[in-house]
Design a protein around this motif. Structure first.
Motif, short mmCIF file in Angstrom:
data_model
loop_
_atom_site.label_atom_id
_atom_site.label_comp_id
_atom_site.label_asym_id
_atom_site.label_seq_id
_atom_site.Cartn_x
_atom_site.Cartn_y
_atom_site.Cartn_z
N TYR A 283 6.01 15.94 8.78
CA TYR A 283 5.56 15.52 7.45
C TYR A 283 5.77 14.02 7.32
O TYR A 283 6.86 13.51 7.63
N GLN A 284 4.75 13.33 6.90
CA GLN A 284 4.84 11.88 6.71
C GLN A 284 4.45 11.52 5.28
O GLN A 284 3.45 12.02 4.76
N GLN A 285 5.25 10.66 4.67
CA GLN A 285 4.98 10.20 3.30
C GLN A 285 4.83 8.68 3.31
O GLN A 285 5.74 7.95 3.69
N ARG A 286 3.65 8.21 2.90
CA ARG A 286 3.41 6.78 2.78
C ARG A 286 3.76 6.30 1.38
O ARG A 286 3.59 7.02 0.40
N PHE A 287 4.25 5.07 1.31
CA PHE A 287 4.50 4.43 0.02
C PHE A 287 4.13 2.96 0.13
O PHE A 287 3.65 2.52 1.18
N THR A 288 4.32 2.22 -0.93
CA THR A 288 3.80 0.85 -1.00
C THR A 288 4.28 -0.02 0.15
O THR A 288 3.50 -0.76 0.76
N ASP A 289 5.56 0.06 0.50
CA ASP A 289 6.13 -0.85 1.48
C ASP A 289 6.31 -0.23 2.86
O ASP A 289 6.96 -0.83 3.72
N GLY A 290 5.75 0.95 3.11
CA GLY A 290 5.90 1.54 4.43
C GLY A 290 5.69 3.04 4.40
O GLY A 290 4.87 3.56 3.65
N TYR A 291 6.47 3.75 5.20
CA TYR A 291 6.38 5.20 5.26
C TYR A 291 7.65 5.77 5.86
O TYR A 291 8.46 5.06 6.47
N TYR A 323 9.60 -0.08 7.14
CA TYR A 323 9.83 -0.59 5.79
C TYR A 323 9.67 -2.10 5.78
O TYR A 323 10.34 -2.81 6.54
N ALA A 324 8.76 -2.59 4.95
CA ALA A 324 8.51 -4.02 4.85
C ALA A 324 9.50 -4.64 3.86
O ALA A 324 9.43 -4.37 2.66
N LEU A 325 10.41 -5.44 4.39
CA LEU A 325 11.34 -6.15 3.51
C LEU A 325 10.60 -7.18 2.68
O LEU A 325 10.91 -7.41 1.51
N ASP A 326 9.63 -7.84 3.31
CA ASP A 326 8.70 -8.75 2.64
C ASP A 326 7.53 -8.93 3.60
O ASP A 326 7.40 -8.19 4.57
N LYS A 327 6.68 -9.93 3.35
CA LYS A 327 5.49 -10.10 4.18
C LYS A 327 5.78 -10.65 5.57
O LYS A 327 4.88 -10.69 6.40
N THR A 328 7.00 -11.06 5.82
CA THR A 328 7.33 -11.61 7.14
C THR A 328 8.39 -10.81 7.89
O THR A 328 8.72 -11.16 9.01
N HIS A 329 8.93 -9.76 7.28
CA HIS A 329 9.98 -8.97 7.93
C HIS A 329 9.63 -7.48 7.81
O HIS A 329 9.44 -6.97 6.70
N LEU A 330 9.58 -6.83 8.97
CA LEU A 330 9.26 -5.40 9.01
C LEU A 330 10.36 -4.67 9.76
O LEU A 330 10.65 -4.98 10.92
#
Length: 462
Positions: A283-291, A323-330
């Motif tokens: 089961y995978q759940q996507r959200f705004t900053d990742g999944y 999880y995207a911490l911000d636009k430059t860190h994943l």
């Protein structure tokens, strides 16, 4: 009484008849004229409607072509958090290029890469082309040289997309040239087809998550990475509104059984029993900053000899996410644990001493019964986007096996894997990177070995 002359009466009657006939003729002409005018208007209206229908058909065809191209692009692209404008060098992907096959609704997509690895080893690692810590030798002078040039990460893929009444039909045939000794050789990776929600063939296991693989240039990947491609049947359904995806697979079963200590493997005479395929549910759940994704694995492991027969159940859970911490860190992570699942994990599946130790799925315990071997491991990686062209990735991975007391002294016990790199993308489809890799491995008897590797890689997408 006087009567009008006959000629006068006749003339009058003729006048009346002529007037009546003229009036009737004029009425018919007017009706015909009106009908002709009406027909002309109807013809104009039909012509206008024909133009609208033709325009709608052309627009529908354009929309279908755009939709088909978008679906093909979706097949090529893996899940990413940012578009090409935001993270171009992180994706390192060629734009979708499709060929419409004649007399067909099928589009064909070709892609791949040309790749060269330049590698220097400080220690004794027998996997020359991948940084596999379980291939580090405990004995000196196991390998003959410390350097290697390999084109094994080069690959070629063919993908197709065909709309049908049962849903989209897609296929994927892909191979790379990887060989653990650095020789470029044919290595089949994907032979896969899907129709609607169903799929069959060989591809990534349903127990793994390829999107959690970090942005590194090493081919092998973290020690604890759940990574295997195998034949399977799959059912997958996506709920776009909620961002949820469910998937069930039935996959080929293959037990890697451990050999008892102090017994020559050449004298062993047994057959592995794989009565049931491995089953996975994810089961995978996507959200705004990742999944976040959770996968379960259930399998049956067994063996038989001329005098003994036994089986045991294996199970596993694998939790991954981005999880995207911000636009430059994943941030990318994985944690897996279970019993009897070692063959699904990067390091214990492929130890160089497996010829004398066997695998790490299950083994005979001190009572002579078959027992599933416990294993746990995970990794954490941080992908950094320095600028439009430069990226880095830093992370660590660790995996540990709960060895049985009866296992061979050199049976795999634990390993550590860590990398740091700097990657330059001169263009969206080219890459130059340098990566420092360090790994340690320890066996059941407590022997330890390590290796420090420097790798430089050049990549060109097409």
């Amino acid at each position: 009484m006087k009567f009008l002359p006959l000629n006068v009466v006749t003339a009058a009657l003729l006048s009346v008849l002529c007037y009546s006939a003229n009036s009737h003729a004029q009425s018919i002409e007017q009706r015909l004229s009106a009908l002709e005018q009406r027909l002309s208007e109807l013809e104009k209206q039909l012509a206008a409607k024909d133009k609208k229908i033709a325009a709608l058909e052309r627009e529908q065809k354009r929309t279908q072509v755009v939709a088909n191209n978008a679906k093909v692009s979706a097949i090529e692209a893996q899940q990413v958090l940012f578009n090409d404008t935001t993270r171009p060098s992180h994706r390192f992907a060629a734009p979708a290029k499709s060929i419409r096959l004649s007399d067909s609704t099928t589009t064909l997509q070709l892609g791949g890469q040309i790749w060269l690895d330049a590698i220097y080893n400080h220690g004794e690692m027998t996997n020359r082309a991948g940084f596999q810590t379980s291939s580090i030798a405990y004995d000196d002078n196991t390998t003959n040289d410390n350097t290697l040039l390999s084109a094994g990460q080069s690959k070629l893929s063919f993908r197709s997309h065909t709309p049908t009444h049962y849903g989209d039909m897609t296929t994927r045939f892909e191979f790379d040239m990887f060989d653990d000794q650095g020789n470029a050789d044919f290595h089949l990776t994907h032979l896969w087809g899907e129709l609607g929600n169903w799929g069959a063939g060989q591809t990534f296991s349903g127990f793994m998550d390829i999107n959690s693989f970090p942005n590194i240039i090493d081919y092998w990947g973290p020690t604890a990475m759940v990574f295997t491609r195998q034949p399977q049947i799959r059912y997958r359904t996506e709920q776009n509104a909620s961002g949820a995806t469910w998937m069930v697979t039935m996959e080929r079963s293959d037990a890697d059984l451990a050999f008892p200590r102090d017994i020559d493997p050449a004298t062993l005479s047994f057959n592995e029993q794989n009565d049931w395929p491995d089953a996975t549910l994810s089961y995978q759940q996507r959200f705004t900053d990742g999944y976040i994704k959770a996968a379960l694995l259930l399998r049956s492991l067994g063996f038989e000899t001329s005098t003994q027969e036994d089986s045991v159940t294996g199970w596993g859970i694998n939790v991954t996410g981005n999880y995207a911490l911000d636009k430059t860190h994943l941030l990318k992570l994985q944690f897996a644990t279970g019993e009897g699942i070692a063959r699904y994990i990067n390091d214990p599946c492929c130890s160089i001493y497996s010829a004398i130790t066997g695998g790490s799925d299950a083994g005979l315990n001190s009572n002579g019964d078959l027992q599933a071997i416990g294993i746990s491991g995970g990794f954490v990686y941080l992908d950094k986007q320095w600028s439009e062209r430069f990226t880095s990735s830093l992370g660590v991975s660790y995996v540990d096996v709960d060895n049985l007391a009866t296992q061979h002294a050199r049976a795999f016990n634990n390993s550590l894997y860590s990398t740091i790199n700097l990657i330059w993308n001169p263009t969206m489809m080219s890459r130059l990177g340098v990566e420092l890799q360090y790994g340690e491995v320890e066996n059941f008897a407590g022997e330890q070995a390590d290796n420090l590797r420097l790798q430089t890689s050049f990549g060109f997408k097409y």
